[in-house]
Design a protein around this motif. Structure first.
Motif, PDB file in Angstrom:
ATOM      1  N   ASP A 158       0.845  -1.188   0.000  1.00 11.58           N
ATOM      2  CA  ASP A 158       0.000   0.000   0.000  1.00 11.58           C
ATOM      3  C   ASP A 158       0.883   1.241   0.000  1.00 11.58           C
ATOM      4  O   ASP A 158       2.093   1.163   0.180  1.00 11.58           O
ATOM      5  CB  ASP A 158      -1.042  -0.030   1.133  1.00 11.58           C
ATOM      6  CG  ASP A 158      -0.569   0.617   2.406  1.00 11.58           C
ATOM      7  OD1 ASP A 158       0.650   0.643   2.624  1.00 11.58           O
ATOM      8  OD2 ASP A 158      -1.408   1.081   3.183  1.00 11.58           O
ATOM      9  N   GLY A 187      -4.451   6.882   5.679  1.00 11.12           N
ATOM     10  CA  GLY A 187      -4.957   5.513   5.768  1.00 11.12           C
ATOM     11  C   GLY A 187      -4.454   4.659   4.611  1.00 11.12           C
ATOM     12  O   GLY A 187      -4.415   3.436   4.711  1.00 11.12           O
ATOM     13  N   PHE A 220      -2.977  -9.247   9.858  1.00 16.17           N
ATOM     14  CA  PHE A 220      -2.319  -8.489   8.790  1.00 16.17           C
ATOM     15  C   PHE A 220      -0.978  -8.055   9.349  1.00 16.17           C
ATOM     16  O   PHE A 220      -0.904  -7.297  10.312  1.00 16.17           O
ATOM     17  CB  PHE A 220      -3.260  -7.327   8.471  1.00 16.17           C
ATOM     18  CG  PHE A 220      -2.725  -6.128   7.732  1.00 16.17           C
ATOM     19  CD1 PHE A 220      -1.371  -5.856   7.550  1.00 16.17           C
ATOM     20  CD2 PHE A 220      -3.636  -5.218   7.212  1.00 16.17           C
ATOM     21  CE1 PHE A 220      -0.936  -4.720   6.888  1.00 16.17           C
ATOM     22  CE2 PHE A 220      -3.214  -4.072   6.551  1.00 16.17           C
ATOM     23  CZ  PHE A 220      -1.858  -3.837   6.397  1.00 16.17           C
ATOM     24  N   ASN A 279      -2.072  -5.652  12.196  1.00 19.59           N
ATOM     25  CA  ASN A 279      -3.435  -5.161  12.235  1.00 19.59           C
ATOM     26  C   ASN A 279      -4.343  -6.368  12.424  1.00 19.59           C
ATOM     27  O   ASN A 279      -4.007  -7.481  12.004  1.00 19.59           O
ATOM     28  CB  ASN A 279      -3.778  -4.421  10.940  1.00 19.59           C
ATOM     29  CG  ASN A 279      -2.971  -3.138  10.819  1.00 19.59           C
ATOM     30  OD1 ASN A 279      -2.787  -2.414  11.784  1.00 19.59           O
ATOM     31  ND2 ASN A 279      -2.452  -2.878   9.630  1.00 19.59           N
ATOM     32  N   ARG A 293      -7.314  -6.946  11.201  1.00 23.53           N
ATOM     33  CA  ARG A 293      -8.426  -6.887  10.230  1.00 23.53           C
ATOM     34  C   ARG A 293      -7.834  -6.736   8.842  1.00 23.53           C
ATOM     35  O   ARG A 293      -6.634  -6.564   8.677  1.00 23.53           O
ATOM     36  CB  ARG A 293      -9.332  -5.710  10.587  1.00 23.53           C
ATOM     37  CG  ARG A 293      -8.563  -4.488  11.143  1.00 23.53           C
ATOM     38  CD  ARG A 293      -8.056  -3.542  10.164  1.00 23.53           C
ATOM     39  NE  ARG A 293      -7.079  -2.596  10.643  1.00 23.53           N
ATOM     40  CZ  ARG A 293      -6.349  -1.860   9.831  1.00 23.53           C
ATOM     41  NH1 ARG A 293      -6.487  -1.972   8.536  1.00 23.53           N
ATOM     42  NH2 ARG A 293      -5.450  -1.028  10.290  1.00 23.53           N
ATOM     43  N   GLY A 330      -6.703  -5.041   5.454  1.00 20.47           N
ATOM     44  CA  GLY A 330      -6.120  -3.726   5.177  1.00 20.47           C
ATOM     45  C   GLY A 330      -7.005  -2.918   4.237  1.00 20.47           C
ATOM     46  O   GLY A 330      -7.722  -3.471   3.421  1.00 20.47           O
ATOM     47  N   ASP A 331      -6.931  -1.632   4.369  1.00 22.43           N
ATOM     48  CA  ASP A 331      -7.678  -0.729   3.497  1.00 22.43           C
ATOM     49  C   ASP A 331      -6.680   0.304   2.985  1.00 22.43           C
ATOM     50  O   ASP A 331      -6.195   1.096   3.804  1.00 22.43           O
ATOM     51  CB  ASP A 331      -8.808  -0.073   4.299  1.00 22.43           C
ATOM     52  CG  ASP A 331      -9.774   0.714   3.422  1.00 22.43           C
ATOM     53  OD1 ASP A 331      -9.417   1.008   2.273  1.00 22.43           O
ATOM     54  OD2 ASP A 331     -10.879   1.020   3.892  1.00 22.43           O
ATOM     55  N   GLU A 380      -5.546  -2.321   0.816  1.00 21.45           N
ATOM     56  CA  GLU A 380      -5.001  -3.583   0.305  1.00 21.45           C
ATOM     57  C   GLU A 380      -6.112  -4.535  -0.150  1.00 21.45           C
ATOM     58  O   GLU A 380      -6.013  -5.207  -1.186  1.00 21.45           O
ATOM     59  CB  GLU A 380      -4.172  -4.310   1.377  1.00 21.45           C
ATOM     60  CG  GLU A 380      -2.802  -3.713   1.631  1.00 21.45           C
ATOM     61  CD  GLU A 380      -2.829  -2.676   2.735  1.00 21.45           C
ATOM     62  OE1 GLU A 380      -3.885  -2.052   2.966  1.00 21.45           O
ATOM     63  OE2 GLU A 380      -1.782  -2.480   3.382  1.00 21.45           O
TER      64      GLU A 380
END
Ligand code: AMP
Ligand code: GLY
Length: 410
Positions: free
Chosen positions: A194, A208, A251, A267, A269, A271-272, A274
């Motif tokens: 990312d 983010g 993650f 993380n 959860r 990825g954002d 990703e």
């Protein structure tokens, strides 16, 4: 299978889209969702961090599975309440989510598990990295290469309060490794990269995430497996040993240094952004895999991966990450989709039938292609079809990787 998806960002839109391709899905619900998700699921006005509201909703829907997208509700313990009520949840308990919720806890687990990570320093001195202990939406980390940056970092650390970690500043390229975990076993997804910095050339503040791509060309199956063994499985084992088995997406944010991989953070959860690049490459039954993870049997699941690449370009408010934008018209999504792209909504809202901006990161435009270069040019061509006054994007998402692949400017 009736599924309740929790969250309202681009990551959740991508999950809704991908879960919608599963033949086992009978009903998809979202809380609270967004206008993009509303085209794929029934949205309910329950906030992602409203534990009681989610429990009541999951019960009234007779949900067979709850998938929790964002970290804040997980760190606050929404998965625990659901699980106690007997509802399968893809998302870790509060105890396991501490791996993201507290950087000090993550360091302690990494040390116990023997995971390679940046060394902790006794006192701040350049070069170093300062990290606020708790959740800070990507804004609690300051890289200090100069005395001026260190002074600014210490000032920022004071405003965050609480514990501040000081660690070795690592040089290298970053990699995001996402694994679907059932408490003891893990199934790894395509390696992704990312783009955290706000501006081209990795300039500006952390955000983010302004874009992503997957897979990462120089991380083949064997290397990915090694990373799973060194950076994911030991942490799963250590969390289980502590009575906090991790169920959900673990993650690992890695730095690939000249001395080998080092974990920068975990993380708890997906990825954002990703996820927006990783999920279009998943072949097979993603819903089945999440349900298996939620019920402790991901070991028997195999997911394939398309022999393709995906690139996601985020369209953000002009002033992001400092400011957000509200109420500006968003046009051209249909045209971008007609070009074959996937457009995942993040900060959007509907106002009198018109899609408008409502946040910092507004949309993610994802395209796949046989090569990274093809995916990249499709993603940018599609992004160019979308009009949002004052919005901006990075122009160099996946550019260096394409140049490395093709031996010249892509
Ligand atoms: P984190 O929230 O810990 O992932 O940190 C956010 C970003 O800061 C990472 O994605 C890296 O770009 C950078 N970062 C964090 N820790 C380090 C480190 N020890 N050395 C260099 N960069 C780092
Ligand atoms: N893209 C990094 C994250 O989701 O934290």
């Amino acid at each position: 299978m009736r599924v309740l998806l929790v969250g309202s960002g681009g990551r959740e839109h991508a999950l809704a889209w991908r879960l919608g391709l599963s033949s086992a899905l009978t009903e998809l619900h979202a809380a609270p969702g967004n206008p993009g998700i509303a085209a794929l699921a029934t949205c309910h006005p329950v906030a992602a961090d409203d534990g009681d509201g989610l429990l009541g909703l999951a019960r009234s829907l007779a949900a067979d599975l709850v998938v929790v997208g964002p970290e804040a509700p997980l760190v606050a313990g929404v998965a625990d309440a659901l699980r106690h009520a007997g509802i399968p949840v893809f998302g870790p308990s509060r105890a396991a989510a501490r791996i993201e919720g507290s950087k000090a806890f993550a360091k302690e687990v990494m040390a116990a598990a023997g995971v390679p990570t940046a060394a902790l320093l006794d006192s701040p001195r350049v070069p170093c990295v300062l990290k606020a202990d708790g959740l800070a939406a990507g804004k609690g980390v300051v890289l200090c290469r100069t005395e001026a940056e260190l002074a600014r970092g210490l000032e920022l650390a004071r405003t965050f309060g609480g514990t501040v970690l000081v660690e070795e500043l690592l040089e290298g390229v970053e990699l995001s490794v996402l694994a679907l975990c059932d408490g003891s076993d893990a199934l790894v997804l395509a390696p992704a990269r990312d783009f955290k910095r706000a501006y081209d050339g990795d300039a500006g503040p952390n955000t983010g995430g302004m874009g992503s791509f997957a897979p990462v060309p120089d991380v083949g199956a064997e290397r990915l497996d090694e990373l799973l063994e060194t950076c994911v499985r030991p942490v799963l084992a250590e969390l289980a040993r502590r009575g906090a088995p991790f169920v959900g997406t673990l993650f690992a944010g890695l730095m690939l240094t000249a001395d080998g991989p080092r974990v920068l953070e975990y993380n708890c959860r997906f990825g954002d952004p990703e996820t927006q690049s990783v999920l279009p490459l998943v072949e097979g039954d993603l819903l089945g895999a999440l349900a298996a993870a939620a019920t402790g049997s991901v070991g028997g699941v195999a997911l394939g991966r398309l022999d393709a690449s995906a690139v996601t370009v985020v369209l953000a408010a002009g002033g992001y990450p400092e400011t957000t934008d509200r109420g500006t018209a968003i046009d051209g999504i249909e045209q971008a989709e007609a070009d074959g792209a996937l457009v995942f909504q993040a900060g959007t809202a509907l106002h009198e039938g018109q899609l408008v901006t409502n946040g910092g990161r507004l949309l993610g435009v994802t395209a796949t292609g046989e090569t990274l270069a093809a995916a990249r040019s499709r993603a940018y061509a599609a992004a160019a079809r979308i009009h949002i006054a004052g919005a901006r994007r990075r122009e160099d998402i996946a550019l260096a990787a394409v140049e490395a692949e093709t031996g010249g400017p892509g």
